[in-house]
Design an enzyme around this catalytic site. Structure first.
Site, PDB file in Angstrom:
ATOM      1  N   THR A  17      -2.500  -2.530  -6.062  1.00  0.00           N
ATOM      2  CA  THR A  17      -3.820  -1.970  -6.444  1.00  0.00           C
ATOM      3  C   THR A  17      -4.037  -2.102  -7.948  1.00  0.00           C
ATOM      4  O   THR A  17      -5.159  -2.337  -8.400  1.00  0.00           O
ATOM      5  CB  THR A  17      -3.979  -0.495  -6.034  1.00  0.00           C
ATOM      6  N   GLN A  90       5.013  -5.714   2.802  1.00  0.00           N
ATOM      7  CA  GLN A  90       3.952  -5.689   3.809  1.00  0.00           C
ATOM      8  C   GLN A  90       2.755  -6.506   3.310  1.00  0.00           C
ATOM      9  O   GLN A  90       1.791  -6.691   4.048  1.00  0.00           O
ATOM     10  CB  GLN A  90       3.498  -4.244   4.044  1.00  0.00           C
ATOM     11  N   ASP A  93      -0.161 -11.099  -0.449  1.00  0.00           N
ATOM     12  CA  ASP A  93      -0.848 -11.633  -1.631  1.00  0.00           C
ATOM     13  C   ASP A  93      -0.019 -12.584  -2.488  1.00  0.00           C
ATOM     14  O   ASP A  93      -0.533 -13.202  -3.425  1.00  0.00           O
ATOM     15  CB  ASP A  93      -1.396 -10.478  -2.486  1.00  0.00           C
ATOM     16  N   HIS A 110       4.265  -9.277   6.996  1.00  0.00           N
ATOM     17  CA  HIS A 110       2.934  -9.506   7.570  1.00  0.00           C
ATOM     18  C   HIS A 110       2.380 -10.890   7.260  1.00  0.00           C
ATOM     19  O   HIS A 110       1.188 -11.118   7.385  1.00  0.00           O
ATOM     20  CB  HIS A 110       1.966  -8.414   7.095  1.00  0.00           C
ATOM     21  N   CYS A 118      -2.392 -22.358  12.634  1.00  0.00           N
ATOM     22  CA  CYS A 118      -3.113 -22.542  13.893  1.00  0.00           C
ATOM     23  C   CYS A 118      -2.596 -21.511  14.898  1.00  0.00           C
ATOM     24  O   CYS A 118      -1.388 -21.317  15.028  1.00  0.00           O
ATOM     25  CB  CYS A 118      -2.895 -23.953  14.426  1.00  0.00           C
ATOM     26  N   CYS A 143      -8.042 -26.322  14.521  1.00  0.00           N
ATOM     27  CA  CYS A 143      -6.931 -27.187  14.135  1.00  0.00           C
ATOM     28  C   CYS A 143      -7.258 -28.639  14.474  1.00  0.00           C
ATOM     29  O   CYS A 143      -7.632 -28.939  15.618  1.00  0.00           O
ATOM     30  CB  CYS A 143      -5.690 -26.712  14.904  1.00  0.00           C
ATOM     31  N   SER A 185       2.235   3.590   2.408  1.00  0.00           N
ATOM     32  CA  SER A 185       1.957   4.895   3.030  1.00  0.00           C
ATOM     33  C   SER A 185       3.012   5.244   4.079  1.00  0.00           C
ATOM     34  O   SER A 185       3.063   6.361   4.556  1.00  0.00           O
ATOM     35  CB  SER A 185       0.577   4.862   3.690  1.00  0.00           C
ATOM     36  N   ASN A 209       5.063   6.494  -4.601  1.00  0.00           N
ATOM     37  CA  ASN A 209       3.777   6.300  -3.921  1.00  0.00           C
ATOM     38  C   ASN A 209       2.792   7.368  -4.389  1.00  0.00           C
ATOM     39  O   ASN A 209       3.170   8.529  -4.515  1.00  0.00           O
ATOM     40  CB  ASN A 209       3.963   6.402  -2.398  1.00  0.00           C
TER      41      ASN A 209
HETATM   42  P1  NAD Z   1      -1.685   1.609   2.831  1.00  0.00           P
HETATM   43  O1  NAD Z   1      -3.046   1.226   2.358  1.00  0.00           O
HETATM   44  O2  NAD Z   1      -1.482   2.217   4.139  1.00  0.00           O
HETATM   45  O3  NAD Z   1      -0.956   2.499   1.759  1.00  0.00           O
HETATM   46  C1  NAD Z   1      -0.863   2.131   0.458  1.00  0.00           C
HETATM   47  C2  NAD Z   1      -0.271   3.326  -0.273  1.00  0.00           C
HETATM   48  O4  NAD Z   1      -0.156   2.972  -1.649  1.00  0.00           O
HETATM   49  C3  NAD Z   1      -1.140   4.573  -0.185  1.00  0.00           C
HETATM   50  O5  NAD Z   1      -0.357   5.633   0.372  1.00  0.00           O
HETATM   51  C4  NAD Z   1      -1.531   4.871  -1.646  1.00  0.00           C
HETATM   52  O6  NAD Z   1      -1.416   6.249  -1.954  1.00  0.00           O
HETATM   53  C5  NAD Z   1      -0.477   4.102  -2.410  1.00  0.00           C
HETATM   54  N1  NAD Z   1      -0.930   3.600  -3.698  1.00  0.00           N
HETATM   55  C6  NAD Z   1      -2.142   3.082  -4.032  1.00  0.00           C
HETATM   56  N2  NAD Z   1      -2.127   2.681  -5.318  1.00  0.00           N
HETATM   57  C7  NAD Z   1      -0.893   2.961  -5.811  1.00  0.00           C
HETATM   58  C8  NAD Z   1      -0.264   2.772  -7.066  1.00  0.00           C
HETATM   59  N3  NAD Z   1      -0.913   2.238  -8.115  1.00  0.00           N
HETATM   60  N4  NAD Z   1       1.024   3.158  -7.214  1.00  0.00           N
HETATM   61  C9  NAD Z   1       1.701   3.723  -6.175  1.00  0.00           C
HETATM   62  N5  NAD Z   1       1.142   3.942  -4.962  1.00  0.00           N
HETATM   63  C10 NAD Z   1      -0.122   3.539  -4.771  1.00  0.00           C
HETATM   64  O7  NAD Z   1      -0.929   0.285   2.675  1.00  0.00           O
HETATM   65  P2  NAD Z   1       0.224  -0.187   3.506  1.00  0.00           P
HETATM   66  O8  NAD Z   1       1.083   0.976   3.901  1.00  0.00           O
HETATM   67  O9  NAD Z   1       0.821  -1.240   2.700  1.00  0.00           O
HETATM   68  O10 NAD Z   1      -0.478  -0.756   4.856  1.00  0.00           O
HETATM   69  C11 NAD Z   1      -1.682  -1.485   4.925  1.00  0.00           C
HETATM   70  C12 NAD Z   1      -1.491  -2.913   5.454  1.00  0.00           C
HETATM   71  O11 NAD Z   1      -2.592  -3.730   5.090  1.00  0.00           O
HETATM   72  C13 NAD Z   1      -0.308  -3.550   4.790  1.00  0.00           C
HETATM   73  O12 NAD Z   1       0.769  -3.470   5.636  1.00  0.00           O
HETATM   74  C14 NAD Z   1      -0.714  -4.987   4.474  1.00  0.00           C
HETATM   75  O13 NAD Z   1      -0.299  -5.834   5.482  1.00  0.00           O
HETATM   76  C15 NAD Z   1      -2.194  -4.958   4.484  1.00  0.00           C
HETATM   77  N6  NAD Z   1      -2.733  -5.028   3.109  1.00  0.00           N
HETATM   78  C16 NAD Z   1      -2.186  -5.927   2.203  1.00  0.00           C
HETATM   79  C17 NAD Z   1      -2.694  -6.004   0.902  1.00  0.00           C
HETATM   80  C18 NAD Z   1      -2.080  -6.979  -0.079  1.00  0.00           C
HETATM   81  O14 NAD Z   1      -1.489  -7.979   0.327  1.00  0.00           O
HETATM   82  N7  NAD Z   1      -2.180  -6.693  -1.385  1.00  0.00           N
HETATM   83  C19 NAD Z   1      -3.751  -5.183   0.520  1.00  0.00           C
HETATM   84  C20 NAD Z   1      -4.296  -4.307   1.479  1.00  0.00           C
HETATM   85  C21 NAD Z   1      -3.767  -4.234   2.770  1.00  0.00           C
END
Ligand code: NAD
Length: 247
Positions: A17, A90, A93, A110, A118, A143, A185, A209
């Site tokens: 983020t 997970q 990116d 993921h 494909c 494809c 999360s 987190n």
């Molecule tokens: P989630 O959105 O369920 O949880 C993300 C967690 O990160 C939240 O609990 C939030 O409180 C915390 N968070 C946000 N900013 C933060 C920071 N700066 N420092 C520390 N903590 C922070 O994400 P998830 O559990 O990863 O699951 C969502 C799924 O969606 C992922 O498994 C992934 O596959 C996909 N996803 C990927 C991306 C990416 O590749 N960047 C982005 C969004 C979603």
């Protein structure tokens, strides 16, 4: 962390983020406005595939322009100083690779949005080229080899995490001497089962987190802080202590 020699990090959307890619639940997330397309719908409904590409058009701009932040670089530094056994992510990116972690040390549970795949024959191709086709107006790319529907090489809801990736992740979770969760999360299965697995092997658990997670009560240390801020300071402190020890 100072005592650990084989750290394994599980990273989620929260680590990225601070690089400008919104996570799943926080305000601004594309997925909040538009729930993700399931694998079943993608395969069976043309309108679901169109929705998928529409969402990706917005997302790809955010992901393509993103650069690693201090948290990604801190994990790269941990590997450089020989204390990181692996990263289980997970995220799709590719920012851990950009930060300098070696690809063979990273398990992308993921998948990756940097490649296209494909859905029928599994052939991989360039996501950049596919995205250009979409941007040029193609609405349902298939494809060229088998006619199967093309999508990013990521896991959609309802799709299973590949067994090989999960097996590698489990191996890492049970062979490390410290399990570090960063920006997840811990609500998404099977990723969320990995810290539990580490705990069942008496491996210490640290969670960084912003929001509370279901495993906070079981962790040795919990920090509800921004990963970029905390992780870079922790790793810098480790380096300082090491240097002081050397001196
Ligand atoms: P989630 O959105 O369920 O949880 C993300 C967690 O990160 C939240 O609990 C939030 O409180 C915390 N968070 C946000 N900013 C933060 C920071 N700066 N420092 C520390 N903590 C922070 O994400 P998830 O559990 O990863 O699951 C969502 C799924 O969606 C992922 O498994 C992934 O596959 C996909 N996803 C990927 C991306 C990416 O590749 N960047 C982005 C969004 C979603």
């Amino acid at each position: 962390m100072q005592q650990a020699e084989r750290i394994v990090a599980l990273t989620g959307a929260g680590i990225s983020t601070e690089s400008g890619i919104p996570d799943f639940r926080s305000p601004g997330s594309i997925w909040l406005e538009q729930p993700p397309v399931s694998y079943k719908d993608f395969i069976s409904k043309a309108e679901a595939r169109q929705l998928y590409w529409q969402t990706r058009r917005n997302l790809s701009g955010q992901v393509a322009g993103a650069k690693p932040n201090a948290a990604h670089y801190a994990l790269a530094e941990l590997e450089r100083i020989g204390r990181l056994q692996g990263i289980i992510t997970q995220n799709f990116d590719g920012l851990h690779q950009d930060a300098g972690n070696r690809p063979e040390r990273i398990v992308e549970l993921h998948g990756t949005s940097r490649e296209a795949a494909c859905t029928l024959c599994g052939a991989r191709s360039s996501m950049q080229e596919l995205q250009q086709r979409i941007n040029a107006g193609e609405i349902d790319p298939v494809c060229p080899q088998c006619g199967g529907f093309l999508k990013a090489a990521t896991i959609l809801f309802g799709q299973r995490v590949p067994e090989a990736a999960l097996a590698r992740a489990r191996e890492l979770a049970t062979s490390c001497d410290l399990f570090l969760v960063v920006g997840s999360s811990l609500k998404v299965i099977p990723a969320a089962t990995l810290p539990r697995l580490a705990l069942s092997h008496d491996i210490p658990l640290i969670i960084i987190n912003l929001q509370p997670t279901p495993l906070d009560d079981y962790a040795d240390v919990v920090m509800h802080e921004k990963a970029g801020l905390v992780l870079s300071q922790l790793v810098a402190l480790m380096r300082l202590t090491e240097q002081a020890g050397d001196g």
